[in-house]
Design a protein around this motif. Structure first.
Motif, PDB file in Angstrom:
ATOM      1  N   CYS A  39       0.865  -1.186   0.000  1.00  0.00           N
ATOM      2  CA  CYS A  39       0.000   0.000   0.000  1.00  0.00           C
ATOM      3  C   CYS A  39       0.897   1.229   0.000  1.00  0.00           C
ATOM      4  O   CYS A  39       1.746   1.365   0.899  1.00  0.00           O
ATOM      5  CB  CYS A  39      -0.918   0.001   1.215  1.00  0.00           C
ATOM      6  N   GLY A  40       0.753   2.073  -1.001  1.00  0.00           N
ATOM      7  CA  GLY A  40       1.587   3.255  -1.062  1.00  0.00           C
ATOM      8  C   GLY A  40       3.059   2.891  -1.110  1.00  0.00           C
ATOM      9  O   GLY A  40       3.496   2.130  -1.970  1.00  0.00           O
ATOM     10  N   ASP A  41       3.840   3.396  -0.168  1.00  0.00           N
ATOM     11  CA  ASP A  41       5.281   3.136  -0.139  1.00  0.00           C
ATOM     12  C   ASP A  41       5.661   2.061   0.860  1.00  0.00           C
ATOM     13  O   ASP A  41       6.804   2.034   1.350  1.00  0.00           O
ATOM     14  CB  ASP A  41       6.033   4.434   0.199  1.00  0.00           C
ATOM     15  N   TYR A  42       4.730   1.156   1.169  1.00  0.00           N
ATOM     16  CA  TYR A  42       5.013   0.074   2.104  1.00  0.00           C
ATOM     17  C   TYR A  42       4.665  -1.281   1.482  1.00  0.00           C
ATOM     18  O   TYR A  42       3.668  -1.417   0.770  1.00  0.00           O
ATOM     19  CB  TYR A  42       4.220   0.245   3.402  1.00  0.00           C
ATOM     20  N   ALA A  43       5.505  -2.256   1.778  1.00  0.00           N
ATOM     21  CA  ALA A  43       5.233  -3.646   1.413  1.00  0.00           C
ATOM     22  C   ALA A  43       5.304  -4.477   2.683  1.00  0.00           C
ATOM     23  O   ALA A  43       6.140  -4.223   3.553  1.00  0.00           O
ATOM     24  CB  ALA A  43       6.248  -4.151   0.386  1.00  0.00           C
ATOM     25  N   ALA A  44       4.420  -5.459   2.795  1.00  0.00           N
ATOM     26  CA  ALA A  44       4.398  -6.337   3.970  1.00  0.00           C
ATOM     27  C   ALA A  44       4.439  -7.790   3.506  1.00  0.00           C
ATOM     28  O   ALA A  44       3.924  -8.124   2.435  1.00  0.00           O
ATOM     29  CB  ALA A  44       3.142  -6.081   4.801  1.00  0.00           C
ATOM     30  N   ALA A  45       5.059  -8.619   4.324  1.00  0.00           N
ATOM     31  CA  ALA A  45       5.140 -10.045   4.013  1.00  0.00           C
ATOM     32  C   ALA A  45       5.106 -10.852   5.300  1.00  0.00           C
ATOM     33  O   ALA A  45       5.623 -10.415   6.329  1.00  0.00           O
ATOM     34  CB  ALA A  45       6.415 -10.364   3.230  1.00  0.00           C
ATOM     35  N   ILE A  46       4.517 -12.035   5.214  1.00  0.00           N
ATOM     36  CA  ILE A  46       4.520 -12.983   6.315  1.00  0.00           C
ATOM     37  C   ILE A  46       4.855 -14.354   5.735  1.00  0.00           C
ATOM     38  O   ILE A  46       4.391 -14.709   4.647  1.00  0.00           O
ATOM     39  CB  ILE A  46       3.165 -13.000   7.059  1.00  0.00           C
ATOM     40  N   VAL A  47       5.704 -15.102   6.428  1.00  0.00           N
ATOM     41  CA  VAL A  47       6.119 -16.429   5.972  1.00  0.00           C
ATOM     42  C   VAL A  47       6.028 -17.408   7.134  1.00  0.00           C
ATOM     43  O   VAL A  47       6.225 -17.041   8.288  1.00  0.00           O
ATOM     44  CB  VAL A  47       7.566 -16.422   5.415  1.00  0.00           C
ATOM     45  N   SER A  48       5.723 -18.662   6.800  1.00  0.00           N
ATOM     46  CA  SER A  48       5.648 -19.708   7.822  1.00  0.00           C
ATOM     47  C   SER A  48       5.979 -21.061   7.206  1.00  0.00           C
ATOM     48  O   SER A  48       5.567 -21.347   6.079  1.00  0.00           O
ATOM     49  CB  SER A  48       4.252 -19.751   8.451  1.00  0.00           C
ATOM     50  N   ARG A  49       6.682 -21.861   7.957  1.00  0.00           N
ATOM     51  CA  ARG A  49       7.004 -23.209   7.514  1.00  0.00           C
ATOM     52  C   ARG A  49       5.789 -24.132   7.572  1.00  0.00           C
ATOM     53  O   ARG A  49       5.641 -25.024   6.741  1.00  0.00           O
ATOM     54  CB  ARG A  49       8.108 -23.803   8.399  1.00  0.00           C
ATOM     55  N   ASP A  50       4.930 -23.927   8.568  1.00  0.00           N
ATOM     56  CA  ASP A  50       3.916 -24.931   8.835  1.00  0.00           C
ATOM     57  C   ASP A  50       2.499 -24.400   9.018  1.00  0.00           C
ATOM     58  O   ASP A  50       1.589 -25.173   9.314  1.00  0.00           O
ATOM     59  CB  ASP A  50       4.304 -25.732  10.083  1.00  0.00           C
ATOM     60  N   LYS A  51       2.279 -23.088   8.838  1.00  0.00           N
ATOM     61  CA  LYS A  51       0.956 -22.527   9.049  1.00  0.00           C
ATOM     62  C   LYS A  51       0.492 -21.750   7.819  1.00  0.00           C
ATOM     63  O   LYS A  51       1.292 -21.094   7.145  1.00  0.00           O
ATOM     64  CB  LYS A  51       0.953 -21.579  10.259  1.00  0.00           C
ATOM     65  N   ARG A  52      -0.797 -21.823   7.544  1.00  0.00           N
ATOM     66  CA  ARG A  52      -1.375 -20.970   6.514  1.00  0.00           C
ATOM     67  C   ARG A  52      -1.403 -19.546   7.045  1.00  0.00           C
ATOM     68  O   ARG A  52      -1.708 -19.322   8.222  1.00  0.00           O
ATOM     69  CB  ARG A  52      -2.791 -21.437   6.179  1.00  0.00           C
ATOM     70  N   VAL A  53      -1.088 -18.554   6.192  1.00  0.00           N
ATOM     71  CA  VAL A  53      -0.938 -17.182   6.656  1.00  0.00           C
ATOM     72  C   VAL A  53      -1.654 -16.194   5.730  1.00  0.00           C
ATOM     73  O   VAL A  53      -1.948 -16.497   4.572  1.00  0.00           O
ATOM     74  CB  VAL A  53       0.557 -16.789   6.757  1.00  0.00           C
ATOM     75  N   GLY A  54      -1.902 -15.009   6.266  1.00  0.00           N
ATOM     76  CA  GLY A  54      -2.455 -13.918   5.478  1.00  0.00           C
ATOM     77  C   GLY A  54      -2.004 -12.600   6.079  1.00  0.00           C
ATOM     78  O   GLY A  54      -1.924 -12.468   7.302  1.00  0.00           O
TER      79      GLY A  54
END
Length: 277
Positions: free
Chosen positions: A87-102
């Motif tokens: 959004c705008g000038d920001y990027a976000a990320a989430i990562v997981s080995r074993d869980k579904r994420v959002g």
């Protein structure tokens, strides 16, 4: 420092926010442009999100990312579950080995008020309204007047400092089937960036509405499939708000009835939400 927020959720999962202040060449040295994007800023957001994945997981196999029909990026071998937002000038990320994420990041804006009835139920709208009333009363509670305890927290309707059962209710407000709590809490910090810790009476409603939209977007990305009705299938039953951050207790009602907790925080007039299960 462009990586303005990093949160190790557990040993297998982490979250990050990147402030986009670089040109394309900076990102292209480390990650490829995997699809044609004509608009320069959207292309920059795309690259920043994938670059952020490598900041969180240095050996992240970004070359194996595929795009589902629902436009959700994924890895075919599911070595990592991940979600991206910008959004705008920001990027976000989430990562997981074993869980579904959002994950989702949204700019707080009054525009969300124009479409609130399209994604919120009457109970959820009532919860937002009561949240506005709660903050109004807290900000005017320095004299310990009616409806507050001596700490300035809002009390329930069963008398000062109690709910109808006689138990303490200094930090809880209920409205219909939805509930929003506010409690005193020392805010976390993002280095070099100002968090929205002092809510203004004219903007708190927009902040809560934006948070609700962001929460439901994170839930949608967690599911990763289309044909989701934000009003019918995604329900926010309770929100705990602690200064600039909080938790939303939600239900996903399509196919199954799944209970999920979405974390969120406000920073630089933005709302960041994430869910993992």
């Amino acid at each position: 420092m462009p990586l303005i927020y990093q949160h190790q959720i557990n040993e297998n999962s982490q979250l990050g926010v990147w402030h986009i202040a670089e040109g394309e060449d900076f990102f292209l040295e480390r990650v490829p442009l995997q699809r044609e994007i004509t608009h320069w800023h959207k292309r920059l957001q795309h690259l920043a999100g994938r670059y952020l994945l490598t900041e969180l997981v240095p050996d992240f196999p970004h070359e194996l990312i595929r795009i589902a029909d629902t436009r959700k990026p994924f890895l075919e071998n599911e070595a990592w579950h991940f979600s991206l937002s910008h959004c705008g000038d920001y990027a976000a990320a989430i990562v997981s080995r074993d869980k579904r994420v959002g994950v989702d990041v949204e700019l707080v804006s009054e525009k969300v008020a124009r479409v609130k009835h399209k994604f919120l139920t009457e109970e959820e709208l009532s919860m937002v309204d009561r949240g506005q009333e709660t903050v109004d009363r807290q900000q005017g509670a320095g004299d310990g007047g009616q409806g507050t305890d001596n700490s300035g927290q809002v009390t329930g309707d069963g008398g000062q400092g109690t709910d109808n059962s006689g138990q303490g209710a200094g930090d809880r407000v209920e409205s219909g089937g939805s509930q929003l709590s506010t409690v005193n809490h020392k805010p976390s910090t993002i280095p070099g960036h100002q968090l929205s810790t002092n809510y203004q009476l004219s903007t708190i409603n927009y902040q809560l509405l934006t948070a609700c939209w962001s929460i439901k977007e994170a839930l949608f990305k967690w599911k990763g499939s289309g044909e989701i009705d934000f009003k019918k299938h995604l329900r926010i039953e309770r929100i705990e708000l602690k200064e600039n951050e909080g938790k939303a207790y939600c239900r996903f009602l399509k196919d199954d009835d799944v209970e999920l907790v979405v974390d969120f925080l406000f920073f630089n007039d933005n709302c960041l939400s994430w869910v993992m299960s």
